[in-house]
Design a protein around this motif. Structure first.
Motif, PDB file in Angstrom:
ATOM      1  N   LEU A   1      -3.961   5.851   8.896  1.00 27.64           N
ATOM      2  CA  LEU A   1      -3.359   5.571   7.631  1.00 27.64           C
ATOM      3  C   LEU A   1      -2.165   6.648   7.302  1.00 27.64           C
ATOM      4  CD1 LEU A   1      -6.539   4.812   5.537  1.00 27.64           C
ATOM      5  CD2 LEU A   1      -5.041   3.240   6.410  1.00 27.64           C
ATOM      6  N   LYS A   2      -2.480   7.785   7.450  1.00 31.11           N
ATOM      7  CA  LYS A   2      -1.329   8.901   7.239  1.00 31.11           C
ATOM      8  C   LYS A   2      -0.030   8.461   7.971  1.00 31.11           C
ATOM      9  CE  LYS A   2      -0.563  13.709   7.754  1.00 31.11           C
ATOM     10  NZ  LYS A   2       0.774  14.044   8.750  1.00 31.11           N
ATOM     11  N   GLU A   3      -0.075   7.957   9.328  1.00 34.70           N
ATOM     12  CA  GLU A   3       1.081   7.666   9.918  1.00 34.70           C
ATOM     13  C   GLU A   3       1.655   6.371   9.526  1.00 34.70           C
ATOM     14  OE1 GLU A   3       1.541   8.970  12.970  1.00 34.70           O
ATOM     15  OE2 GLU A   3       3.186   7.522  13.743  1.00 34.70           O
ATOM     16  N   LYS A   4       0.732   5.330   8.704  1.00 32.48           N
ATOM     17  CA  LYS A   4       1.551   3.943   8.461  1.00 32.48           C
ATOM     18  C   LYS A   4       1.773   4.238   6.610  1.00 32.48           C
ATOM     19  CE  LYS A   4      -0.840   0.010   9.167  1.00 32.48           C
ATOM     20  NZ  LYS A   4      -1.890  -1.079   9.213  1.00 32.48           N
ATOM     21  N   TYR A   5       1.178   5.159   5.929  1.00 36.39           N
ATOM     22  CA  TYR A   5       1.439   5.516   4.447  1.00 36.39           C
ATOM     23  C   TYR A   5       1.450   6.726   4.059  1.00 36.39           C
ATOM     24  CZ  TYR A   5      -0.548   0.774   5.160  1.00 36.39           C
ATOM     25  OH  TYR A   5      -1.183  -0.489   5.475  1.00 36.39           O
ATOM     26  N   PRO A   6       2.764   7.429   4.771  1.00 40.03           N
ATOM     27  CA  PRO A   6       2.653   8.831   4.502  1.00 40.03           C
ATOM     28  C   PRO A   6       2.643   9.438   3.250  1.00 40.03           C
ATOM     29  CG  PRO A   6       4.905   7.826   5.425  1.00 40.03           C
ATOM     30  CD  PRO A   6       4.019   6.784   5.362  1.00 40.03           C
ATOM     31  N   SER A   7       2.997   8.672   2.110  1.00 46.28           N
ATOM     32  CA  SER A   7       3.141   9.327   0.788  1.00 46.28           C
ATOM     33  C   SER A   7       1.952   8.896  -0.117  1.00 46.28           C
ATOM     34  CB  SER A   7       4.419   8.997   0.105  1.00 46.28           C
ATOM     35  OG  SER A   7       4.401   7.631  -0.294  1.00 46.28           O
ATOM     36  N   CYS A   8       0.902   8.326   0.523  1.00 48.05           N
ATOM     37  CA  CYS A   8      -0.369   7.781  -0.150  1.00 48.05           C
ATOM     38  C   CYS A   8      -1.292   8.884   0.165  1.00 48.05           C
ATOM     39  CB  CYS A   8      -0.567   6.592   0.520  1.00 48.05           C
ATOM     40  SG  CYS A   8      -2.078   5.681  -0.196  1.00 48.05           S
ATOM     41  N   LYS A   9      -2.345   9.234  -1.133  1.00 46.20           N
ATOM     42  CA  LYS A   9      -3.254  10.262  -0.484  1.00 46.20           C
ATOM     43  C   LYS A   9      -4.470   9.146  -0.348  1.00 46.20           C
ATOM     44  CE  LYS A   9      -1.525  12.886  -4.311  1.00 46.20           C
ATOM     45  NZ  LYS A   9      -1.289  13.439  -5.247  1.00 46.20           N
TER      46      LYS A   9
ATOM     47  N   ILE B   1       0.930  -1.149  -0.033  1.00 51.05           N
ATOM     48  CA  ILE B   1       0.268  -0.091   0.233  1.00 51.05           C
ATOM     49  C   ILE B   1       0.993   1.290  -0.056  1.00 51.05           C
ATOM     50  CG2 ILE B   1      -1.708   1.032   1.520  1.00 51.05           C
ATOM     51  CD1 ILE B   1      -3.092  -1.521   2.130  1.00 51.05           C
ATOM     52  N   ASP B   2       1.935   1.240   0.592  1.00 52.51           N
ATOM     53  CA  ASP B   2       3.059   2.309   0.557  1.00 52.51           C
ATOM     54  C   ASP B   2       3.426   2.702  -0.995  1.00 52.51           C
ATOM     55  OD1 ASP B   2       4.285  -0.401   0.561  1.00 52.51           O
ATOM     56  OD2 ASP B   2       6.137   0.628   0.435  1.00 52.51           O
ATOM     57  N   LYS B   3       3.118   1.827  -1.768  1.00 54.11           N
ATOM     58  CA  LYS B   3       3.496   2.295  -3.279  1.00 54.11           C
ATOM     59  C   LYS B   3       2.312   2.945  -3.824  1.00 54.11           C
ATOM     60  CE  LYS B   3       7.552  -0.819  -3.592  1.00 54.11           C
ATOM     61  NZ  LYS B   3       7.846  -2.044  -3.510  1.00 54.11           N
TER      62      LYS B   3
ATOM     63  N   LYS C   1     -10.914   0.890   8.435  1.00 53.68           N
ATOM     64  CA  LYS C   1     -10.830   0.421   9.794  1.00 53.68           C
ATOM     65  C   LYS C   1     -10.008  -0.774   9.619  1.00 53.68           C
ATOM     66  CE  LYS C   1     -14.921   1.034  11.484  1.00 53.68           C
ATOM     67  NZ  LYS C   1     -16.127   1.287  12.265  1.00 53.68           N
ATOM     68  N   GLN C   2     -10.199  -1.612   8.883  1.00 54.80           N
ATOM     69  CA  GLN C   2      -9.339  -2.742   8.838  1.00 54.80           C
ATOM     70  C   GLN C   2      -7.961  -2.668   8.229  1.00 54.80           C
ATOM     71  OE1 GLN C   2     -11.207  -6.494   7.311  1.00 54.80           O
ATOM     72  NE2 GLN C   2     -13.120  -5.484   7.481  1.00 54.80           N
ATOM     73  N   ILE C   3      -7.815  -1.880   7.435  1.00 53.93           N
ATOM     74  CA  ILE C   3      -6.392  -1.703   6.808  1.00 53.93           C
ATOM     75  C   ILE C   3      -5.603  -0.829   7.884  1.00 53.93           C
ATOM     76  CG2 ILE C   3      -4.925  -0.411   5.172  1.00 53.93           C
ATOM     77  CD1 ILE C   3      -7.519  -0.937   3.120  1.00 53.93           C
ATOM     78  N   ALA C   4      -6.265   0.058   8.535  1.00 52.70           N
ATOM     79  CA  ALA C   4      -5.511   0.994   9.405  1.00 52.70           C
ATOM     80  C   ALA C   4      -5.413   0.086  10.840  1.00 52.70           C
ATOM     81  CB  ALA C   4      -6.254   2.318   9.821  1.00 52.70           C
TER      82      ALA C   4
END
Ligand code: RIB
Length: 308
Positions: free
Chosen positions: A199-207, A170-172, A184-187
């Motif tokens: 989600l922002k914390e886990k995947y900072p470059s993803c909108k 997901i980071d990509k 909620k499940q992904i976060a």
């Protein structure tokens, strides 16, 4: 910017019921209609009706010929749809008297993508554009890896949610598109209002685009959180409302509209969609959306913006 949707194609069998079936219950439906559907097909048609240049790639099995026709008639390029002798994907959909649905999927040829097919499609598409994915096909993680290696933007609508999603890179992604259940499940959080910050914390470059049904939607992009409500309209059938939102929102984001304008277009398009029966058949044309917004036919929805 052009869009390549490596997405699902389903024949939707839609049964109207007064109330959803309960375990062990047998009941007669009120009606049966057959529509062109699949989150992939619906999103391609929504993106194309909004005005995007859309290429749909898929394996299409027996019984699904009308799906290719529907895509093509909506202006989607279907040259990368490969025929197969296996059975096409389908969905059995109950729609209740409030217009809510529940959906049972049979994956069929949506689940028969091969790495060779994907590599070939990505080569043909080239290195400029956005790859749009949903979670109704196999090899979603592989497509994210290969597409991002080629420098393509990738947007994933993580629906329907399952454990596989948690293994995807997901980071990509450039865009993660979720509803509150998927979010909620992904976060890995319990409350709706924690989804975006986790989600922002886990995947900072993803909108992130978070759709919240009748509570509206939020978008996190470039350090700002945008929030919009929902138009109050009569609901006939909510099928494909989220897909319509995705197609129109991406049109805005890929064509130099602001996030606020993109959210307004997407919200208006999905409000029209829920007033009509069926999946892709209920996706409105851009000129309908422009007319509703320009003439304020559904009233004004404010978008709030805050730094995040
Ligand atoms: O999002 C709605 C779609 O979900 C339906 O068209 C059905 O085919 C399932 O994929």
């Amino acid at each position: 910017m052009k869009i390549l949707n490596l997405g699902s194609l389903n024949v939707d069998y839609v049964y109207k019921v007064d109330k959803f079936l309960l375990p062990g219950e047998t009941k007669s439906s009120l009606s049966l209609n057959t529509y062109c559907g699949g989150k992939g097909l619906n999103q391609s048609i929504a993106a194309a009706k909004a005005g995007n240049e859309v290429y749909h790639a898929a394996v299409l099995g027996k019984g699904g010929e009308m799906l290719k026709t529907a895509l093509s008639e909506s202006g989607v390029n279907v040259d990368m749809i490969q025929p197969s002798d296996e059975t096409c994907g389908h969905a059995i959909i109950q729609v209740d008297e409030k217009g809510q649905n529940c959906i049972l999927l049979y994956g069929g040829t949506n689940r028969t993508l091969t790495k060779e097919f994907i590599d070939d499609v990505l080569d043909k598409f080239g290195n400029n554009g956005l790859v749009l994915l949903q979670n109704e096909t196999n090899l979603v993680g592989y497509i994210i890896e290969r597409a991002s290696e080629k420098g393509l933007q990738v947007a994933l609508n993580a629906a329907p949610m399952n454990d596989e999603v948690l293994k995807y890179p997901i980071d990509k992604l450039s865009w993660l598109i979720v509803n509150e259940v998927e979010g909620k499940q992904i976060a890995g959080c319990e409350k709706d209002d924690e989804i975006i910050s986790v989600l922002k914390e886990k995947y900072p470059s993803c909108k992130i685009l978070l759709t919240l049904g009748s509570n509206g939607a939020c978008c996190l992009a470039d350090g700002k959180l945008y929030t919009i409500g929902c138009h109050k309209v009569d609901v006939v059938d909510t099928t494909a409302a989220g897909d319509t939102f995705t197609g129109y929102f991406l049109y805005g984001m890929l064509n130099n509209y602001s996030v606020e304008e993109s959210l307004r277009m997407a919200t208006t398009a999905s409000a029209v969609c829920v007033g009509r029966n069926g999946a892709s058949d209920s996706v409105p044309l851009k000129k309908e959306i422009d007319d509703i917004i320009e003439n304020n036919k559904f009233g004004t929805l404010d978008v709030t913006v805050k730094d995040m």
